[in-house]
Design an enzyme around this catalytic site. Structure first.
Site, short mmCIF file in Angstrom:
data_model
loop_
_atom_site.label_atom_id
_atom_site.label_comp_id
_atom_site.label_asym_id
_atom_site.label_seq_id
_atom_site.Cartn_x
_atom_site.Cartn_y
_atom_site.Cartn_z
CG ASP A 191 37.69 38.49 7.58
OD1 ASP A 191 37.53 39.13 6.53
OD2 ASP A 191 38.77 38.40 8.17
CG HIS A 214 31.23 43.33 3.07
ND1 HIS A 214 31.76 42.92 4.27
CD2 HIS A 214 30.73 44.57 3.29
CE1 HIS A 214 31.58 43.89 5.16
NE2 HIS A 214 30.97 44.89 4.59
#
Length: 416
Positions: free
Chosen positions: A13, A41
């Site tokens: 992340d 994403h």
């Protein structure tokens, strides 16, 4: 011409999607080499948010070919849903015939095992990634190229059910009917097989010709690597740069520049050691200002300060040539900002990673904060304290920071 690589150097992340999307404009081939639809994403372009889980971030470049490599485990159901976001993928998406498949029963196994672990649960996404990789390693998995022969694949899966019948019953998992399974496979064959090729040979040809600019995109982050992460609280694949070789069929000499991606602070989803986690007001503020909720699961991320010890380790193990520092704007308004420069471990100060990370305590350096960097696009316009913070991180991790993100938007990026 070698292929350049982007890799996360924290717990995932980190904002790889934005950087891949930014750099993908310079590349005409973008490849994903490991993980599955547990990764996420989020990309913002012109105010529009797009979430990707399997398709490489280069898909937003209309001139780029996007490759899902053999090291990826593919949920056909998830991939089909993701493909629906785009009008025409012909010639723009290729899937390795050697990539392993994730079926619904893998997800059920994943969730059942997490329940059985109770308080010792790993904190998986429940998407079947681990069970699919487990089947792959135990040589009872099924590859996407097998969809070309539905009869044979159908029989192999039924045989798999029979072989593992006792195990499935113990976990309370039911089998689909033979007819349901066949219909499911036929649907996958019809939609996906036009995109399935030998991607390794495809990449070899491109590298030999030397005309294509190739970008390799990792999922998750270094600290979740199955070998080099915080085991057992890790993912089931090699997330480090070396995973690109096995996950795409490339030689080490085929890898060019390696760019590490890190947030200006740290986050983690799921259980496991996280030395710089802040469970107080600062951690909650980071979560709110950074909108730290998982792209895949929606779970709130654990938040804390930048860990320079872990980042230095990750930079070294990946061979990072340079670094992108993401979400600097999330630190806007903090009076004081911390960076873990060392650990306290068994009564001693250390500046290196240990395998039992749960037994360390962070030793912090403290920096003066700044008012606002959001939307700034040049180094000279950054506040002095922000520059000092970035330069201190560079020194601690011994890696140049060449890109700095000051908002989710693609354009709000400083290049040094």
């Amino acid at each position: 011409m070698a292929a350049d690589l982007i890799v996360g150097i924290q717990w995932g992340d980190e904002g790889k999607g934005k950087i891949v999307d930014l750099l993908a404009q310079e590349y005409n081939v973008v490849c994903r080499y490991q993980g599955g639809h547990n990764a996420g994403h989020t990309i913002v372009v012109d105010g529009k948010t797009i979430a990707l889980h399997l398709i490489p971030s280069g898909i937003l470049n209309p001139k780029a070919v996007n490759i899902i490599g053999n090291g990826v485990v593919v949920s056909p159901a998830a991939l089909l849903k993701e493909m629906e976001q785009f009008d025409n993928l012909d010639g723009r998406l290729l899937i390795s015939d050697k990539a392993h498949l994730i079926f619904k029963y893998h997800e059920e196994i994943d969730r059942a095992k997490e329940r059985l672990r109770g308080k010792n649960a790993i904190g998986t996404t429940g998407r079947g990634i681990g069970p699919a990789y487990s089947d792959k390693v135990s040589r009872q998995g099924h590859r996407i190229g097998e969809l070309k022969d539905i009869d044979t694949l159908h029989k192999k899966i039924l045989d798999y059910f029979e072989t593992n019948k006792i195990y499935f019953e113990a976990l309370g998992i039911s089998f689909p009917s033979e007819n349901e399974l066949r219909m499911e496979l036929q649907r996958y064959q019809e939609v996906l097989m036009p995109y399935v090729v030998d991607t390794t040979n495809y990449l070899w040809d491109l590298l030999e010709l030397g005309e294509a600019k190739i970008l390799l995109e990792g999922a998750q982050g270094t600290m979740l690597d199955i070998d080099h992460g915080t085991y057992p609280y890790v993912t089931s694949s090699n997330t480090i740069a070396a995973g690109a070789c096995t996950g795409l069929g490339l030689a080490p000499k085929d890898i060019g520049k390696v760019i590490g991606i890190a947030k200006a602070y740290c986050t983690r989803v799921g259980n496991g050691p996280f030395p710089t986690e802040d469970n107080g007001e600062d951690g909650e503020r980071l979560r709110k200002q950074g909108h730290e909720f998982g792209t895949t699961t929606g779970r709130p991320r654990r938040c804390g300060w930048f860990d320079a010890v872990a980042a230095k380790y990750a930079s070294r193990i990946n061979g990072c040539d340079e670094m992108a520092l993401m979400k600097l704007d999330v630190l806007d308004g903090f009076e004081k900002i911390k960076v873990a420069s060392k650990y306290l471990y068994e009564g001693e100060e250390i500046d290196y990673m240990v395998s039992d990370l749960e037994n360390v305590e962070p030793i912090y350096l403290e920096f003066e904060g700044w008012d606002r960097v959001e939307g700034i696009r040049s180094w000279k316009d950054l506040p002095l304290n922000a520059k000092r913070y970035i330069e201190a991180i560079e020194e601690l991790i011994e890696t140049k920071i060449s890109l700095i993100s000051t908002s989710p938007d693609r354009a709000d990026t400083i290049k040094r």
